[in-house]
Scaffold this active site. Structure first.
Site, PDB file in Angstrom:
ATOM      1  N   LYS A 294      54.236  -2.570  74.391  1.00 24.65           N
ATOM      2  CA  LYS A 294      55.713  -3.008  74.477  1.00 24.65           C
ATOM      3  C   LYS A 294      56.180  -3.468  73.325  1.00 24.65           C
ATOM      4  O   LYS A 294      55.521  -4.112  72.406  1.00 24.65           O
ATOM      5  CB  LYS A 294      55.672  -4.199  75.471  1.00 24.65           C
ATOM      6  CG  LYS A 294      56.921  -4.731  75.548  1.00 24.65           C
ATOM      7  CD  LYS A 294      57.062  -6.171  76.523  1.00 24.65           C
ATOM      8  CE  LYS A 294      58.244  -6.593  76.605  1.00 24.65           C
ATOM      9  NZ  LYS A 294      58.286  -7.719  77.531  1.00 24.65           N
TER      10      LYS A 294
ATOM     11  N   LYS B 258      57.154   0.659  76.780  1.00 32.20           N
ATOM     12  CA  LYS B 258      58.368   0.226  76.850  1.00 32.20           C
ATOM     13  C   LYS B 258      58.864  -0.095  75.563  1.00 32.20           C
ATOM     14  O   LYS B 258      58.134  -0.521  74.701  1.00 32.20           O
ATOM     15  CB  LYS B 258      58.017  -1.166  77.707  1.00 32.20           C
ATOM     16  CG  LYS B 258      59.379  -2.004  77.669  1.00 32.20           C
ATOM     17  CD  LYS B 258      59.173  -3.104  78.454  1.00 32.20           C
ATOM     18  CE  LYS B 258      60.315  -3.919  78.566  1.00 32.20           C
ATOM     19  NZ  LYS B 258      60.059  -5.377  79.229  1.00 32.20           N
TER      20      LYS B 258
HETATM   21  C1  PBG Z   1      59.929 -10.267  79.075  1.00 30.07           C
HETATM   22  C2  PBG Z   1      60.547  -9.042  79.589  1.00 30.07           C
HETATM   23  C3  PBG Z   1      61.735  -8.166  78.848  1.00 30.07           C
HETATM   24  C4  PBG Z   1      61.838  -7.247  79.691  1.00 30.07           C
HETATM   25  C5  PBG Z   1      60.979  -7.236  80.683  1.00 30.07           C
HETATM   26  N1  PBG Z   1      60.320  -8.450  80.683  1.00 30.07           N
HETATM   27  C6  PBG Z   1      62.347  -8.462  77.677  1.00 30.07           C
HETATM   28  C7  PBG Z   1      61.573  -9.314  76.462  1.00 30.07           C
HETATM   29  O1  PBG Z   1      60.376  -8.960  76.176  1.00 30.07           O
HETATM   30  O2  PBG Z   1      62.311 -10.129  75.871  1.00 30.07           O
HETATM   31  C8  PBG Z   1      62.895  -6.210  79.342  1.00 30.07           C
HETATM   32  C9  PBG Z   1      63.281  -5.318  80.325  1.00 30.07           C
HETATM   33  C10 PBG Z   1      64.627  -4.620  79.850  1.00 30.07           C
HETATM   34  O3  PBG Z   1      65.204  -4.761  78.778  1.00 30.07           O
HETATM   35  O4  PBG Z   1      65.149  -3.830  80.923  1.00 30.07           O
HETATM   36  N2  PBG Z   1      58.875 -10.859  79.448  1.00 30.07           N
END
Ligand code: PBG
Length: 307
Positions: free
Chosen positions: A178, A231
């Site tokens: 991520k 991601k």
């Molecule tokens: C945070 C989380 C995020 C997303 C899913 N879980 C955002 C972040 O890390 O700030 C993003 C998903 C998206 O942008 O569709 N735990």
């Protein structure tokens, strides 16, 4: 006959945003066509999706500020609306595959995924909170937990918590690679969960790094992950392919909020054919090696197929 890749509704997980209350359906302004739904409305949405072949859902809570605190207490309060809703959803639709989110940010007054002290994120102290959150979610009957927090060692920690409490059948879809990305902003609007200070670069990955994704994936495999996720998706197709070629676990890709919003915004302006670009994007993610795609386009894609 010779087409190599096909996207089907079986490949897709539909992320949904849950709010407290009744009869609520509030559009996320930066995500046209995506809503924050109260439990009653979400049950209807899930029913509609099941009819068109979308069978997996990832549910995120949008929590009011008054319920947020430094230690994300509400995340493991069985009376809190998120956990109550999950129980209701699994009761009404046991056949639906329900994935939940494990991270502190929706419930944290700091807007970070981990516990904050003196401006720093405390990795190991966070694990304990994530453990309580995971257990509370597993108790509702859900199928997959999705640790999106990126703390080190959390997959092994959460696997142990689940197993020791009899939840051996709950799977873990680890947010393996991520990245600290600019593509998450519309999601943070939807949950009102933007960090109150700093950024997430001390726990999310540097977009410049590829080899590090292999290290993260190896650790997640050893710790007991059932899926490895990359991601965002579209700017990281090489990483999806890298994990697909090096690991035998199912690979998931999260086609994130910003990737959805860009297509929607350009389509609204008449600059792109939104439907065509949606299909091409999902196809590219699958071609890159994703077995599973989390996407806000899931329902639209299914409706489009059936037309
Ligand atoms: C945070 C989380 C995020 C997303 C899913 N879980 C955002 C972040 O890390 O700030 C993003 C998903 C998206 O942008 O569709 N735990």
């Amino acid at each position: 006959m010779v087409e190599e890749t096909k996207v089907t509704t079986d490949d897709l997980i539909f992320p949904l945003f849950l709010v407290d209350g009744h009869n609520q359906k509030i559009e996320v302004s930066s995500m046209p066509g995506i809503y924050r739904l109260s439990t009653d409305m979400m049950l209807k949405e899930i029913e509609g999706c099941l009819k068109v072949g979308i069978r997996a859902f990832d549910i995120f809570p949008a929590v009011e500020d008054q319920h947020k605190d430094a230690t994300a207490t509400k995340s493991y309060d069985p009376k809190f609306f998120y956990l109550k809703a999950l129980r209701e959803i699994k009761k009404q639709f046991p056949e639906a595959c329900i994935m939940t989110d494990v991270a502190m940010d929706p419930y944290s007054s700091d807007g970070h995924d981990g516990l904050v002290r003196d401006g720093k994120i405390l990795n190991d102290e966070t694990l304990e909170i994530l453990g309580k959150m995971t257990l509370a979610q597993a108790e509702t009957g859900i199928d997959i937990i999705g640790p999106s927090d990126m703390m080190d060692g959390r997959v092994g920690y959460l696997r142990k918590v689940l197993d020791e409490n009899g939840f051996t059948e709950v799977s873990i879809m680890s947010y393996t690679a991520k990245y600290a990305s600019g593509f998450y902003n519309p999601f943070r609007d939807a949950l009102d969960s933007a960090p109150k200070f700093g950024d997430k670069k001390t726990y999310q990955m540097n977009p410049a790094n590829r080899t590090e994704a292999l290290i993260e994936a190896q650790l997640d495999l050893e710790e007991g992950a059932d899926f490895l996720m990359v991601k965002p998706a579209l700017a990281y197709l090489d990483i999806i392919r890298l994990l697909k070629d090096n690991f035998n676990l199912p690979i998931a890709a999260y086609n994130v909020s910003g990737e959805y919003s860009m297509v929607k915004a350009a389509a609204q302006k008449g600059w792109l054919d939104g439907e065509r670009v949606m299909k091409e994007s999902l196809l590219s993610i699958k071609r890159a090696g994703a077995d599973v795609i989390l996407t806000y386009f899931a329902k639209e894609f299914a409706l489009n197929l059936n037309r």
